[in-house]
Design a protein around this motif. Structure first.
Motif, PDB file in Angstrom:
ATOM      1  N   VAL A  62      25.455  -2.731  -6.531  1.00  0.00           N
ATOM      2  CA  VAL A  62      25.196  -1.648  -7.419  1.00  0.00           C
ATOM      3  C   VAL A  62      25.788  -1.951  -8.790  1.00  0.00           C
ATOM      4  N   GLY A  63      26.795  -2.695  -8.799  1.00  0.00           N
ATOM      5  CA  GLY A  63      27.547  -3.136  -9.975  1.00  0.00           C
ATOM      6  C   GLY A  63      26.568  -4.029 -10.845  1.00  0.00           C
ATOM      7  N   LEU A  64      26.074  -4.819 -10.192  1.00  0.00           N
ATOM      8  CA  LEU A  64      25.114  -5.702 -10.786  1.00  0.00           C
ATOM      9  C   LEU A  64      23.862  -5.157 -11.029  1.00  0.00           C
ATOM     10  N   LEU A  65      23.292  -4.222 -10.509  1.00  0.00           N
ATOM     11  CA  LEU A  65      22.012  -3.554 -10.727  1.00  0.00           C
ATOM     12  C   LEU A  65      22.340  -2.882 -12.376  1.00  0.00           C
ATOM     13  N   ILE A  66      23.616  -2.355 -12.347  1.00  0.00           N
ATOM     14  CA  ILE A  66      23.818  -1.196 -13.375  1.00  0.00           C
ATOM     15  C   ILE A  66      23.912  -2.366 -14.574  1.00  0.00           C
ATOM     16  N   TRP A  67      24.563  -3.547 -14.215  1.00  0.00           N
ATOM     17  CA  TRP A  67      24.615  -4.622 -15.672  1.00  0.00           C
ATOM     18  C   TRP A  67      23.226  -4.922 -15.920  1.00  0.00           C
ATOM     19  N   GLY A  68      22.252  -5.463 -14.913  1.00  0.00           N
ATOM     20  CA  GLY A  68      21.113  -6.025 -15.388  1.00  0.00           C
ATOM     21  C   GLY A  68      20.275  -5.010 -15.928  1.00  0.00           C
ATOM     22  N   LEU A  69      20.295  -3.693 -15.486  1.00  0.00           N
ATOM     23  CA  LEU A  69      19.274  -2.529 -15.952  1.00  0.00           C
ATOM     24  C   LEU A  69      19.740  -2.133 -17.448  1.00  0.00           C
ATOM     25  N   ALA A  70      21.323  -2.481 -17.617  1.00  0.00           N
ATOM     26  CA  ALA A  70      21.723  -2.091 -18.971  1.00  0.00           C
ATOM     27  C   ALA A  70      21.058  -3.220 -20.038  1.00  0.00           C
ATOM     28  N   GLN A  71      20.605  -4.320 -19.504  1.00  0.00           N
ATOM     29  CA  GLN A  71      20.264  -5.361 -20.027  1.00  0.00           C
ATOM     30  C   GLN A  71      18.851  -5.406 -20.432  1.00  0.00           C
ATOM     31  N   GLY A  72      18.214  -4.434 -19.878  1.00  0.00           N
ATOM     32  CA  GLY A  72      16.925  -4.349 -20.007  1.00  0.00           C
ATOM     33  C   GLY A  72      15.816  -4.589 -18.926  1.00  0.00           C
ATOM     34  N   ALA A  73      16.479  -4.981 -17.870  1.00  0.00           N
ATOM     35  CA  ALA A  73      15.655  -5.261 -16.553  1.00  0.00           C
ATOM     36  C   ALA A  73      15.225  -4.166 -15.765  1.00  0.00           C
ATOM     37  N   GLU A  74      13.992  -3.882 -15.014  1.00  0.00           N
ATOM     38  CA  GLU A  74      13.348  -3.120 -14.362  1.00  0.00           C
ATOM     39  C   GLU A  74      13.805  -3.116 -12.716  1.00  0.00           C
ATOM     40  N   LEU A  75      13.809  -1.693 -12.183  1.00  0.00           N
ATOM     41  CA  LEU A  75      13.895  -1.605 -10.739  1.00  0.00           C
ATOM     42  C   LEU A  75      13.234  -0.701 -10.350  1.00  0.00           C
ATOM     43  N   THR A  76      12.588  -0.921  -9.296  1.00  0.00           N
ATOM     44  CA  THR A  76      11.721   0.293  -8.578  1.00  0.00           C
ATOM     45  C   THR A  76      12.386   0.727  -6.999  1.00  0.00           C
ATOM     46  N   GLY A 301      20.739  -6.903   1.156  1.00  0.00           N
ATOM     47  CA  GLY A 301      19.483  -6.652   0.245  1.00  0.00           C
ATOM     48  C   GLY A 301      19.811  -6.177  -1.133  1.00  0.00           C
ATOM     49  N   VAL A 302      20.969  -4.916  -1.219  1.00  0.00           N
ATOM     50  CA  VAL A 302      21.287  -4.425  -2.546  1.00  0.00           C
ATOM     51  C   VAL A 302      21.817  -5.536  -3.384  1.00  0.00           C
ATOM     52  N   LEU A 303      22.888  -6.308  -2.733  1.00  0.00           N
ATOM     53  CA  LEU A 303      23.624  -7.533  -3.422  1.00  0.00           C
ATOM     54  C   LEU A 303      22.105  -8.481  -4.193  1.00  0.00           C
ATOM     55  N   THR A 304      21.365  -8.753  -3.195  1.00  0.00           N
ATOM     56  CA  THR A 304      20.216  -9.693  -3.608  1.00  0.00           C
ATOM     57  C   THR A 304      19.377  -9.110  -4.968  1.00  0.00           C
ATOM     58  N   LEU A 305      19.112  -7.859  -4.919  1.00  0.00           N
ATOM     59  CA  LEU A 305      18.500  -7.309  -5.865  1.00  0.00           C
ATOM     60  C   LEU A 305      19.190  -7.138  -7.034  1.00  0.00           C
ATOM     61  N   GLY A 306      20.485  -7.098  -6.915  1.00  0.00           N
ATOM     62  CA  GLY A 306      21.583  -6.907  -8.177  1.00  0.00           C
ATOM     63  C   GLY A 306      21.392  -8.267  -8.878  1.00  0.00           C
ATOM     64  N   LEU A 307      21.470  -9.346  -8.136  1.00  0.00           N
ATOM     65  CA  LEU A 307      21.483 -10.788  -8.453  1.00  0.00           C
ATOM     66  C   LEU A 307      20.378 -11.057  -9.379  1.00  0.00           C
ATOM     67  N   GLN A 308      18.997 -10.595  -8.593  1.00  0.00           N
ATOM     68  CA  GLN A 308      17.920 -10.928  -9.455  1.00  0.00           C
ATOM     69  C   GLN A 308      17.549 -10.029 -10.772  1.00  0.00           C
ATOM     70  N   THR A 309      17.994  -8.850 -10.531  1.00  0.00           N
ATOM     71  CA  THR A 309      18.172  -8.021 -11.721  1.00  0.00           C
ATOM     72  C   THR A 309      18.949  -8.667 -12.903  1.00  0.00           C
TER      73      THR A 309
END
Length: 428
Positions: A62-76, A301-309
């Motif tokens: 979740v922490g990585l997802l927030i970081w990635g989304l803040a940089q402009g990445a997208e997540l569904t 799975g959440v961690l992997t998505l976070g890293l990808q994001t």
């Protein structure tokens, strides 16, 4: 009632996944949603410490997802729901095999000697490749009842069992490897893993018995019979044959459907009147048994998505410039070290996968690395499922299991490194 509901949701998870295979227009996210809802129900009646790994993995993700989304990445939401879903369906489906594939309980005096050792080695390895931890409970229980659960027997059963992760399509390791190295060919990965398996079984035998196997003259073995391996052999043949006939269907789906179909067929053949009862009893008690794996793989799975994001959002974070046998050896050593600290191999794989895939690596070599990470990681990890089971059931301390297996892990890392270098040179 909560246990029943959580188990029912797991059954629906598998059902929706199978429905999507036969009717691609049906939403696969329903399968993922059922898995997450089952985990939520498990939280309501299971101690939270049982999900410590999930909380760690999901929190990092979740922490990585927030970081990635803040940089402009997208997540569904769909991508979050279906991440590792096919893997969980496979684990759920394969769990039914214990209804038909467990060998009969042995009685009488245990056989002794070199042949008894080899019989136990191959029996635990082959049966463990299909029915997972159930074979450890059976064999370790018999040793424990006769006061023979000691360093040599514990090392044998844990090492022989974990070596199945090198090749078995019914092991969680193969599902993880194919998920995190998408596009890797099953038969080639099994062939590479089979080479590591052969090296592993030879190494286990030499470390236990010496060059002339002189240390095994009085080894107490577990009696295995030829008919015990019939169902594992039929299942393996079915999966490989179906993979050749229907290459468009994923291996995880073929394993899942083959396992359930074979169990249903064998139960109906043995006793049609009890087949439905046994399937129902297994299904309604599935959630508590699968709770740890459910949390582990959903969290991964959440961690992997976070890293990808993060990788998409912030650009190039590559610290590897290529992926060869040397890099595979180094990454395996790192994974073993973190496993010794109590970190599950799925975490190492979840981190390595997104970092290596942009390099356009040899996918079969990468998948084989993931299998080795899993196989050696669960032996080296004092709180892995294997060692936790040995402790909870038979009070074998994780630190003792690690100490007894450490020599094997070191030698097997060296042997695997040589294999990686040879495979990389061969594939060039």
């Amino acid at each position: 009632m909560l246990r029943f509901s959580a188990s029912l949701l797991l059954a629906l998870m598998a059902l929706f996944n199978f429905l999507h295979i036969f009717e691609p227009t049906s939403p696969v996210w329903l399968s993922g949603l059922c898995g997450w809802l089952s985990l939520a129900l498990l939280f309501s009646f299971t101690p939270w410490r049982s999900f410590s790994q999930f909380l760690l993995l999901a929190g990092m993700g979740v922490g990585l997802l927030i970081w990635g989304l803040a940089q402009g990445a997208e997540l569904t939401l769909t991508s979050l729901l279906v991440q590792n879903n096919s893997l969980l369906v496979m684990l759920y489906s394969v769990s039914f095999l214990r209804l038909v594939a467990l060998p009969e309980e042995a009685a009488g005096v245990l056989p002794r000697g070199r042949l008894a050792f080899l019989q136990t080695l191959l029996g635990v390895h082959v049966l463990g490749a299909v029915i997972n931890l159930s074979i450890l409970v059976l064999v370790a229980g018999r040793y424990h009842a006769q006061g023979l659960l000691r360093q040599d027997t514990v090392s044998l059963i844990s090492q022989a069992f974990s070596a199945a992760a090198f090749w078995s399509p019914f092991f969680a390791a193969m599902g993880v490897a194919l998920s995190y190295a998408p596009g890797a060919q099953l038969l080639q990965v099994m062939a590479f893993g089979g080479l590591l398996t052969l090296v592993s079984l030879i190494l286990i035998t030499l470390l236990a018995g010496g060059w002339h196997l002189q240390k095994l003259v009085d080894f107490p073995g577990y009696p295995m019979h030829l008919h015990s391996v019939v169902i594992p052999a039929v299942l393996a043949l079915a999966v490989i044959s179906l993979h050749l006939i229907f290459p468009q269907i994923t291996v995880l789906a073929l394993v899942s459907m083959s396992a359930v179909g074979l169990v249903l067929g064998v139960l109906c053949w043995r006793d049609p009147s009890q087949a439905g009862v046994k399937l129902y009893q297994h299904a309604v008690s599935a959630a508590p048994r699968m709770g740890r794996e459910l949390g582990l793989f959903l969290g991964a799975g959440v961690l992997t998505l976070g890293l990808q994001t993060v990788l998409v959002g912030v650009g190039d974070l590559q610290w590897l410039k290529q992926f060869t046998g040397l890099e595979a050896s180094i990454l395996l050593a790192a994974a073993i070290l973190v496993s010794i600290l109590g970190i599950h191999p799925i975490i190492s794989i979840s981190v390595v996968g997104p970092l290596v895939l942009p390099l356009k690596p040899d996918l079969e070599l990468l998948a084989t690395l993931f299998l080795a990470m899993w196989s050696l990681g669960v032996v080296a990890n004092p709180i892995s499922g294997t060692n936790v089971m040995l402790y909870s059931q038979f009070k074998v301390a994780g630190r003792d299991a690690l100490r007894w297996n450490l020599r094997y892990v070191v030698w097997m890392w060296f042997a695997a490194s040589v294999v990686f270098l040879l495979l990389a040179a061969y594939r060039e």
